[in-house]
Design an enzyme around this catalytic site. Structure first.
Site, mmCIF file in Angstrom:
data_model
loop_
_atom_site.group_PDB
_atom_site.id
_atom_site.type_symbol
_atom_site.label_atom_id
_atom_site.label_comp_id
_atom_site.label_asym_id
_atom_site.label_seq_id
_atom_site.Cartn_x
_atom_site.Cartn_y
_atom_site.Cartn_z
ATOM 1 N N ASP A 30 20.923 -21.062 -10.775
ATOM 2 C CA ASP A 30 19.879 -20.217 -11.364
ATOM 3 C C ASP A 30 18.538 -20.950 -11.194
ATOM 4 O OD1 ASP A 30 19.893 -17.833 -13.844
ATOM 5 O OD2 ASP A 30 18.080 -18.997 -13.463
ATOM 6 N N ASN A 86 25.160 -9.784 -18.252
ATOM 7 C CA ASN A 86 24.341 -8.790 -18.935
ATOM 8 C C ASN A 86 24.337 -7.492 -18.135
ATOM 9 O OD1 ASN A 86 23.594 -10.810 -20.820
ATOM 10 N ND2 ASN A 86 22.002 -11.535 -19.445
ATOM 11 N N GLN A 93 19.708 -7.650 -18.833
ATOM 12 C CA GLN A 93 19.800 -7.742 -17.372
ATOM 13 C C GLN A 93 18.410 -7.592 -16.759
ATOM 14 O OE1 GLN A 93 22.454 -4.891 -15.483
ATOM 15 N NE2 GLN A 93 22.432 -6.025 -13.541
ATOM 16 N N HIS A 99 25.740 -10.248 -11.678
ATOM 17 C CA HIS A 99 25.878 -11.707 -11.644
ATOM 18 C C HIS A 99 26.536 -12.185 -12.926
ATOM 19 C CE1 HIS A 99 21.923 -10.432 -13.020
ATOM 20 N NE2 HIS A 99 21.959 -11.430 -13.870
ATOM 21 N N HIS A 101 26.750 -15.421 -15.259
ATOM 22 C CA HIS A 101 26.134 -16.723 -15.560
ATOM 23 C C HIS A 101 27.219 -17.713 -15.984
ATOM 24 C CE1 HIS A 101 21.817 -15.412 -16.093
ATOM 25 N NE2 HIS A 101 22.391 -14.247 -16.332
HETATM 26 P P1 AMP Z 1 19.767 -11.666 -16.036
HETATM 27 O O1 AMP Z 1 18.560 -11.753 -16.917
HETATM 28 O O2 AMP Z 1 21.075 -11.754 -16.749
HETATM 29 O O3 AMP Z 1 19.695 -10.466 -15.121
HETATM 30 O O4 AMP Z 1 19.728 -12.963 -15.130
HETATM 31 C C1 AMP Z 1 18.979 -13.060 -13.975
HETATM 32 C C2 AMP Z 1 18.888 -14.511 -13.648
HETATM 33 O O5 AMP Z 1 18.504 -14.646 -12.288
HETATM 34 C C3 AMP Z 1 17.844 -15.276 -14.483
HETATM 35 O O6 AMP Z 1 18.493 -16.305 -15.224
HETATM 36 C C4 AMP Z 1 16.886 -15.817 -13.434
HETATM 37 O O7 AMP Z 1 16.432 -17.111 -13.727
HETATM 38 C C5 AMP Z 1 17.716 -15.786 -12.169
HETATM 39 N N1 AMP Z 1 16.966 -15.650 -10.940
HETATM 40 C C6 AMP Z 1 15.982 -14.763 -10.662
HETATM 41 N N2 AMP Z 1 15.537 -14.938 -9.402
HETATM 42 C C7 AMP Z 1 16.264 -15.959 -8.873
HETATM 43 C C8 AMP Z 1 16.274 -16.627 -7.613
HETATM 44 N N3 AMP Z 1 15.441 -16.275 -6.610
HETATM 45 N N4 AMP Z 1 17.151 -17.637 -7.418
HETATM 46 C C9 AMP Z 1 17.991 -17.998 -8.414
HETATM 47 N N5 AMP Z 1 18.035 -17.409 -9.616
HETATM 48 C C10 AMP Z 1 17.181 -16.407 -9.850
#
Ligand code: AMP
Ligand code: ZN
Length: 141
Positions: A30, A86, A93, A99, A101
């Site tokens: 992440d 999420n 989300q 995804h 986590h």
């Molecule tokens: P969510 O809020 O559950 O949709 O999680 C999305 C996650 O993606 C967040 O924890 C972000 O930090 C992560 N994220 C967003 N863009 C990137 C990226 N380019 N590379 C790695 N992680 C990312």
């Protein structure tokens, strides 16, 4: 999907720190980790969320999950590990490519709150039975 950030990570047009890859899934760091080792596991097929996930995609995704969990455990020996997914903006989300986590837990200072107070007696046994029936009738097997 052309405008999906995680599809771009899969095709390499956006950089990432990959930790595991096979035919079906990719795991990578992440970009804004909550704790050391915070990893995301995604299907290579663009699936918006759990609601839209075909069974074979789910099978292949979760087949890789213990590998990721054990690698994080071996690398950093956290006290615990939360796996969180999420679904929908209301649930937190922000990227609409499914995804999972993996968040290793070292101490209470990370601010992650996933425990709740049990609301004993909120639903009667009869209500619980009726709720289960409602869900059961909506399973589309
Ligand atoms: P969510 O809020 O559950 O949709 O999680 C999305 C996650 O993606 C967040 O924890 C972000 O930090 C992560 N994220 C967003 N863009 C990137 C990226 N380019 N590379 C790695 N992680 C990312
Ligand atoms: Zn995507």
């Amino acid at each position: 999907m052309s405008d999906c950030i995680f599809c771009k990570i899969i095709d390499g047009s956006i950089p990432s720190n990959k930790v595991y890859e096979d035919e079906h899934v990719l795991a990578f760091m992440d970009v804004a980790p909550l704790t050391k080792g915070h990893t995301l596991l995604i299907p290579k097929q663009h699936v918006k969320d759990l609601y839209e996930m075909p069974e074979d995609v789910a099978r292949n995704l979760y087949a890789a999950a213990p590998k990721i969990a054990n690698a994080i455990k071996k690398a950093f020996n956290p006290q615990g590990l939360n796996t969180i997914n999420n679904n929908g903006a209301f649930a937190g989300q922000s990227v609409f490519h499914y995804h999972l986590h993996f968040i290793p837990r070292y101490d209470d200072s990370d601010g992650l709150k996933v425990r709740w107070e049990a609301k004993n007696g909120e639903f009667t046994p009869e209500q619980l039975k009726a709720i289960a029936e409602e869900i059961k009738t909506n399973l589309n097997e």
